[in-house]
Scaffold this motif. Sequence first.
Motif, short mmCIF file in Angstrom:
data_model
loop_
_atom_site.label_atom_id
_atom_site.label_comp_id
_atom_site.label_asym_id
_atom_site.label_seq_id
_atom_site.Cartn_x
_atom_site.Cartn_y
_atom_site.Cartn_z
N LEU A 18 0.76 -1.09 0.16
CA LEU A 18 -0.15 -0.16 -0.10
C LEU A 18 0.89 1.20 0.01
O LEU A 18 0.51 2.13 -0.92
N ARG A 21 2.54 1.85 -3.47
CA ARG A 21 1.51 2.04 -4.68
C ARG A 21 1.02 3.57 -4.31
O ARG A 21 0.61 4.17 -5.40
N TYR A 22 0.89 3.99 -3.13
CA TYR A 22 0.36 5.44 -2.86
C TYR A 22 1.19 6.25 -2.26
O TYR A 22 0.74 7.14 -1.45
#
Length: 206
Positions: A18, A21-22
């Motif tokens: 996570l 990815r962000y």
Amino acid sequence: MGKVIIYHNYPENLIDKLRKRYENEFQFVICKNRREMEQEIESAEVYIGFKCDIDIINKGKRLKWIQLLSAGVEAAPLEEIKNRKIILTNGKGIHKIHMAEYAIASMIMCARSWHRMILNQAEGKWERSVPQYEINGATLGILGLGSIGNEIAKKASFLGMKVLATKHNNEVIEYVDQLYSPQEMEEIFKKSDYIINLLPATELTK
């Protein structure tokens, strides 16, 4: 950068995915206890967890989105979430394999008297007369055919069980031998050896 609170003991490899990815959009904060979560929620836009009560809503003044990890949402303060116009999503479907295996294992345990044999083992007792049955050929009644119910029906059918179920609309469902409306539920209780209740907790199902 937005702030995401995760109030759950998530595996580190998933958190790393996570974050990668962000990385330019969100800061992910993992809270392992209630005190940590309450300190962090005040500045968070997103909350992820199994539980959501009115105190979380009141403290999370900036909340825009609540992601519950459970399929059911009835325990959450729905009126307050609606009034605050917070997006609410649930974990429908993510537990279907786990819960289906749990249901199948529980039926086999009952049929084979595993609970009794485990107690005997703990006491060092050898009992030859423990009842032994099979779920093959038995009838399973499933109340509520959501993602978990469908997965249980599939696995039970593979193991030779006859599957009965309730559903609001009368459609052909794979792995279900006979479908009943919620109003016909009493018939399932009459005909089934095992009952699995997957109905949501609402005024209609109490």
